[in-house]
Design a protein around this motif. Sequence first.
Motif, PDB file in Angstrom:
ATOM      1  N   TYR A   1       0.811  -1.190   0.163  1.00  0.00           N
ATOM      2  CA  TYR A   1       0.032   0.084   0.041  1.00  0.00           C
ATOM      3  C   TYR A   1       0.931   1.204   0.069  1.00  0.00           C
ATOM      4  O   TYR A   1       0.165   2.461  -0.063  1.00  0.00           O
ATOM      5  CB  TYR A   1      -1.172   0.006   1.087  1.00  0.00           C
ATOM      6  N   LYS A   2       2.123   1.289   0.118  1.00  0.00           N
ATOM      7  CA  LYS A   2       2.880   2.374   0.280  1.00  0.00           C
ATOM      8  C   LYS A   2       3.024   3.299  -0.729  1.00  0.00           C
ATOM      9  O   LYS A   2       2.655   4.547  -0.713  1.00  0.00           O
ATOM     10  CB  LYS A   2       4.518   1.838   0.598  1.00  0.00           C
ATOM     11  N   ASN A   3       3.040   2.853  -2.027  1.00  0.00           N
ATOM     12  CA  ASN A   3       3.352   3.716  -3.190  1.00  0.00           C
ATOM     13  C   ASN A   3       1.898   4.305  -3.240  1.00  0.00           C
ATOM     14  O   ASN A   3       2.021   5.572  -3.848  1.00  0.00           O
ATOM     15  CB  ASN A   3       3.544   2.798  -4.633  1.00  0.00           C
ATOM     16  N   CYS A   4       0.625   3.802  -2.958  1.00  0.00           N
ATOM     17  CA  CYS A   4      -0.402   4.576  -3.257  1.00  0.00           C
ATOM     18  C   CYS A   4      -0.496   5.670  -2.256  1.00  0.00           C
ATOM     19  O   CYS A   4      -1.044   6.642  -2.762  1.00  0.00           O
ATOM     20  CB  CYS A   4      -1.399   3.272  -3.108  1.00  0.00           C
ATOM     21  N   LEU A   5      -0.110   5.158  -1.077  1.00  0.00           N
ATOM     22  CA  LEU A   5      -0.200   6.280  -0.030  1.00  0.00           C
ATOM     23  C   LEU A   5       0.622   7.463  -0.296  1.00  0.00           C
ATOM     24  O   LEU A   5       0.480   8.557  -0.058  1.00  0.00           O
ATOM     25  CB  LEU A   5       0.075   5.705   1.306  1.00  0.00           C
ATOM     26  N   ILE A   6       1.998   7.392  -0.486  1.00  0.00           N
ATOM     27  CA  ILE A   6       2.900   8.334  -1.140  1.00  0.00           C
ATOM     28  C   ILE A   6       2.185   9.056  -2.134  1.00  0.00           C
ATOM     29  O   ILE A   6       2.585  10.450  -1.890  1.00  0.00           O
ATOM     30  CB  ILE A   6       4.554   7.777  -1.436  1.00  0.00           C
ATOM     31  N   THR A   7       1.984   8.326  -2.895  1.00  0.00           N
ATOM     32  CA  THR A   7       1.314   9.320  -4.326  1.00  0.00           C
ATOM     33  C   THR A   7       0.065  10.304  -3.664  1.00  0.00           C
ATOM     34  O   THR A   7       0.050  11.397  -4.150  1.00  0.00           O
ATOM     35  CB  THR A   7       0.423   8.286  -5.425  1.00  0.00           C
ATOM     36  N   ALA A   8      -0.754   9.829  -2.984  1.00  0.00           N
ATOM     37  CA  ALA A   8      -1.797  10.742  -2.331  1.00  0.00           C
ATOM     38  C   ALA A   8      -1.170  11.691  -1.639  1.00  0.00           C
ATOM     39  O   ALA A   8      -1.666  12.797  -1.515  1.00  0.00           O
ATOM     40  CB  ALA A   8      -2.632   9.624  -1.522  1.00  0.00           C
ATOM     41  N   ILE A   9      -0.478  11.388  -0.802  1.00  0.00           N
ATOM     42  CA  ILE A   9       0.533  12.403   0.214  1.00  0.00           C
ATOM     43  C   ILE A   9       1.202  13.528  -0.630  1.00  0.00           C
ATOM     44  O   ILE A   9       1.127  14.784  -0.456  1.00  0.00           O
ATOM     45  CB  ILE A   9       1.266  11.874   1.095  1.00  0.00           C
ATOM     46  N   GLU A  10       1.721  13.133  -1.946  1.00  0.00           N
ATOM     47  CA  GLU A  10       2.273  13.976  -2.663  1.00  0.00           C
ATOM     48  C   GLU A  10       1.304  14.968  -3.196  1.00  0.00           C
ATOM     49  O   GLU A  10       1.929  16.182  -3.418  1.00  0.00           O
ATOM     50  CB  GLU A  10       3.324  13.303  -3.783  1.00  0.00           C
ATOM     51  N   LYS A  11       0.148  14.699  -3.422  1.00  0.00           N
ATOM     52  CA  LYS A  11      -0.647  15.660  -3.847  1.00  0.00           C
ATOM     53  C   LYS A  11      -1.246  16.675  -2.941  1.00  0.00           C
ATOM     54  O   LYS A  11      -1.661  17.744  -3.516  1.00  0.00           O
ATOM     55  CB  LYS A  11      -1.931  15.028  -4.432  1.00  0.00           C
ATOM     56  N   ARG A  12      -0.860  16.404  -1.845  1.00  0.00           N
ATOM     57  CA  ARG A  12      -1.262  17.404  -0.683  1.00  0.00           C
ATOM     58  C   ARG A  12      -0.068  18.167  -0.232  1.00  0.00           C
ATOM     59  O   ARG A  12       0.050  18.830   0.800  1.00  0.00           O
ATOM     60  CB  ARG A  12      -1.886  16.760   0.328  1.00  0.00           C
ATOM     61  N   MET A  13       1.268  18.107  -0.881  1.00  0.00           N
ATOM     62  CA  MET A  13       2.183  18.612  -0.324  1.00  0.00           C
ATOM     63  C   MET A  13       2.363  20.078  -0.831  1.00  0.00           C
ATOM     64  O   MET A  13       1.849  20.346  -1.821  1.00  0.00           O
ATOM     65  CB  MET A  13       3.516  17.861  -0.651  1.00  0.00           C
ATOM     66  N   LEU A  14       3.039  20.927   0.046  1.00  0.00           N
ATOM     67  CA  LEU A  14       3.202  22.240  -0.475  1.00  0.00           C
ATOM     68  C   LEU A  14       4.341  22.657  -1.282  1.00  0.00           C
ATOM     69  O   LEU A  14       5.237  21.708  -1.243  1.00  0.00           O
ATOM     70  CB  LEU A  14       3.629  23.390   0.851  1.00  0.00           C
TER      71      LEU A  14
END
Length: 107
Positions: A94-107
């Motif tokens: 699940y890590k890649n999917c989580l990182i992708t979702a988090i990157e969309k929310r980064m400043l």
Amino acid sequence: MKDSFAFIKTDKKLIKLYYKEITVIKGLGNYVEINLLDGQKHLYYKSLKELIETLPEEFMRVHNSYIVNLDSIDRIEDNHVIVQYQKIAIAKSYKNCLITAIEKRML
């Protein structure tokens, strides 16, 4: 617009839960434990697999036994997400999917 809440049936009651108040959902076999911001926990008869399909996109599976609300994540350390002092392991699958979702929310 998708609903901002849902009802669950637990202890012969229908309880209204706002998605923004749900922090973590823990799988317990055929049941799930829904943790809320205020510390309340509700037991609900449904599997994680069934539940994830009905939740809004801010909910993400991070482990075979856990779904987290991305809005509730305080931080990510190594291979763990921290939600209200609760440390939850991130499974490799699940890590890649989580990182992708988090990157969309980064400043």
